[in-house]
Design a protein around this motif. Structure first.
Motif, PDB file in Angstrom:
ATOM      1  N   VAL A  17     -16.747  14.106  -4.206  1.00 37.60           N
ATOM      2  CA  VAL A  17     -16.141  13.493  -5.390  1.00 37.60           C
ATOM      3  C   VAL A  17     -16.913  12.237  -5.784  1.00 37.60           C
ATOM      4  CG1 VAL A  17     -14.063  12.378  -6.292  1.00 37.60           C
ATOM      5  CG2 VAL A  17     -13.866  14.454  -4.901  1.00 37.60           C
ATOM      6  N   ALA A  18     -17.289  11.428  -4.792  1.00 40.73           N
ATOM      7  CA  ALA A  18     -18.031  10.199  -5.059  1.00 40.73           C
ATOM      8  C   ALA A  18     -19.385  10.493  -5.700  1.00 40.73           C
ATOM      9  CB  ALA A  18     -18.219   9.410  -3.763  1.00 40.73           C
ATOM     10  N   ARG A  19     -19.940  11.656  -5.402  1.00 32.53           N
ATOM     11  CA  ARG A  19     -21.231  12.036  -5.973  1.00 32.53           C
ATOM     12  C   ARG A  19     -21.092  12.764  -7.303  1.00 32.53           C
ATOM     13  NH1 ARG A  19     -25.240  13.902  -1.005  1.00 32.53           N
ATOM     14  NH2 ARG A  19     -25.044  11.989   0.226  1.00 32.53           N
ATOM     15  N   GLY A  20     -19.872  12.835  -7.805  1.00 28.50           N
ATOM     16  CA  GLY A  20     -19.665  13.389  -9.131  1.00 28.50           C
ATOM     17  C   GLY A  20     -19.374  14.866  -9.197  1.00 28.50           C
ATOM     18  N   VAL A  21     -19.057  15.501  -8.056  1.00 28.40           N
ATOM     19  CA  VAL A  21     -18.733  16.923  -8.039  1.00 28.40           C
ATOM     20  C   VAL A  21     -17.222  17.085  -8.208  1.00 28.40           C
ATOM     21  CG1 VAL A  21     -18.751  19.060  -6.691  1.00 28.40           C
ATOM     22  CG2 VAL A  21     -20.688  17.473  -6.539  1.00 28.40           C
ATOM     23  N   PRO A  22     -16.753  17.752  -9.271  1.00 28.28           N
ATOM     24  CA  PRO A  22     -15.314  17.973  -9.406  1.00 28.28           C
ATOM     25  C   PRO A  22     -14.788  18.849  -8.267  1.00 28.28           C
ATOM     26  CG  PRO A  22     -16.469  18.412 -11.481  1.00 28.28           C
ATOM     27  CD  PRO A  22     -17.512  18.279 -10.420  1.00 28.28           C
ATOM     28  N   VAL A  23     -13.661  18.463  -7.687  1.00 33.28           N
ATOM     29  CA  VAL A  23     -13.032  19.228  -6.620  1.00 33.28           C
ATOM     30  C   VAL A  23     -11.617  19.587  -7.067  1.00 33.28           C
ATOM     31  CG1 VAL A  23     -12.271  19.269  -4.227  1.00 33.28           C
ATOM     32  CG2 VAL A  23     -14.423  18.136  -4.830  1.00 33.28           C
ATOM     33  N   ILE A  24     -11.291  20.883  -7.044  1.00 33.94           N
ATOM     34  CA  ILE A  24     -10.020  21.389  -7.547  1.00 33.94           C
ATOM     35  C   ILE A  24      -9.120  21.803  -6.387  1.00 33.94           C
ATOM     36  CG2 ILE A  24      -8.926  23.187  -8.955  1.00 33.94           C
ATOM     37  CD1 ILE A  24     -11.687  23.417 -10.396  1.00 33.94           C
ATOM     38  N   PRO A  25      -7.942  21.230  -6.242  1.00 33.54           N
ATOM     39  CA  PRO A  25      -6.987  21.724  -5.239  1.00 33.54           C
ATOM     40  C   PRO A  25      -6.448  23.092  -5.677  1.00 33.54           C
ATOM     41  CG  PRO A  25      -6.449  19.479  -5.947  1.00 33.54           C
ATOM     42  CD  PRO A  25      -7.439  20.016  -6.920  1.00 33.54           C
ATOM     43  N   HIS A  26      -6.497  24.048  -4.764  1.00 33.21           N
ATOM     44  CA  HIS A  26      -6.104  25.431  -5.059  1.00 33.21           C
ATOM     45  C   HIS A  26      -4.939  25.792  -4.150  1.00 33.21           C
ATOM     46  CE1 HIS A  26      -6.697  29.483  -6.532  1.00 33.21           C
ATOM     47  NE2 HIS A  26      -6.954  29.962  -5.325  1.00 33.21           N
TER      48      HIS A  26
END
Length: 288
Positions: A58-67
């Motif tokens: 997340v800090a590196r700008g990658v969106p993370v989606i809770p599934h």
């Protein structure tokens, strides 16, 4: 290609399901986005505590989606408030652009099935889904997307086709879709239907992203296992969907993890099928 304006969160072209077993491999990539099973994230005092590898993404700008896999949106009973709060806490901790769950039920009368069970395609089932989706969205600060599932059975009382059911659900609830093309393939194959015709009937305007995965072909049934390489037939559906709408794709892998080079190759095949830049090339250019 469909150029209509889509009201869905922006994600990268190709993503990968985050699993602790391949966290190191994912760290070597620059995936367009990741998806993590919400129930795998510890909760303490109503605060989600993601794995440090996830917060680093997340800090590196990658969106993370809770599934989510345990809300039981398709159940006749109301969704449990604590489970909705967990999903919301995960979204907050990961600064997620959206969350996702399944068009399925996992419990009834207090009994846990341990599996994502398909709902009957009836008006009554739509009513139950709509109520639970509304309850869930009321507690979320981000959009909700719901996923079509692989069906191991066909309810005899279903009076709507899958495309009719999903179309009405989207129109009625204004909810986003996670369109799993591997599940489209599995259901069509097991029902003796053409997967491309099935895909062509599905609503795609509000697809947030699409799942891609491999499975296992038995003597009389195709199992959506997420433990094998994506077959050519599913990659062809990736191409067919991308021709209709500019949608991101995400590889799901839930066991029998291959060596990194094979995983990278599979991701690049998905990118090729979608007509976008290979993910490993993008990693070399951007990930520093």
């Amino acid at each position: 290609m469909n150029t209509a304006v889509r009201t869905v969160p922006a994600l990268g072209d190709v993503g990968l399901g985050w699993r602790s077993e391949i966290a190191g491999v994912i760290a070597d990539l620059r995936p367009g986005f990741c998806e993590v099973i919400a129930e795998s994230i510890p909760i303490r005092r109503r605060t989600a505590r993601p794995d440090p590898a996830l917060t680093e993404l997340v800090a590196r700008g990658v969106p993370v989606i809770p599934h989510g896999v345990a809300l039981s949106l398709g159940g006749a009973e109301p969704v449990q408030a604590a489970r909705v709060r967990r999903l919301a806490a995960c979204a907050e901790a990961l600064d997620a652009p959206l969350v996702s769950e399944h068009i399925a039920f996992v419990r009834a009368g207090g009994i846990e099935a341990g599996h994502l069970l398909p709902v009957p395609r009836t008006r009554e089932a739509l009513d139950a889904l709509a109520r639970n989706i509304a309850r869930t969205r009321a507690e979320l600060a981000v959009p909700l997307a719901v996923e079509n599932v692989a069906s191991f059975l066909e309810w005899p009382e279903s009076d709507l086709t899958e495309s009719e059911f999903l179309t009405e659900l989207v129109e009625r609830c204004g909810v986003l879709l996670v369109l799993d093309v591997a599940n489209v393939y599995a259901n069509a194959r097991n029902r003796g239907r053409d997967p491309h015709r099935e895909l062509a009937r599905l609503p795609v305007e509000q697809v947030a992203y699409s799942h891609v995965a491999g499975g296992h072909a038995g003597d009389d049934f195709y199992h959506d296992t997420h433990t094998a390489r994506t077959p050519r037939e599913v990659l062809d559906l990736v191409t067919a969907l991308r021709e209709r709408v500019d949608v991101p794709f995400m590889l799901e892998r839930d066991g029998r993890y291959p060596p990194a080079v094979e995983l990278f190759d599979e991701l690049d095949q998905i990118a090729e099928a979608a007509g976008v830049q290979p993910i490993t090339m993008r990693a070399r250019e951007v990930w520093t």
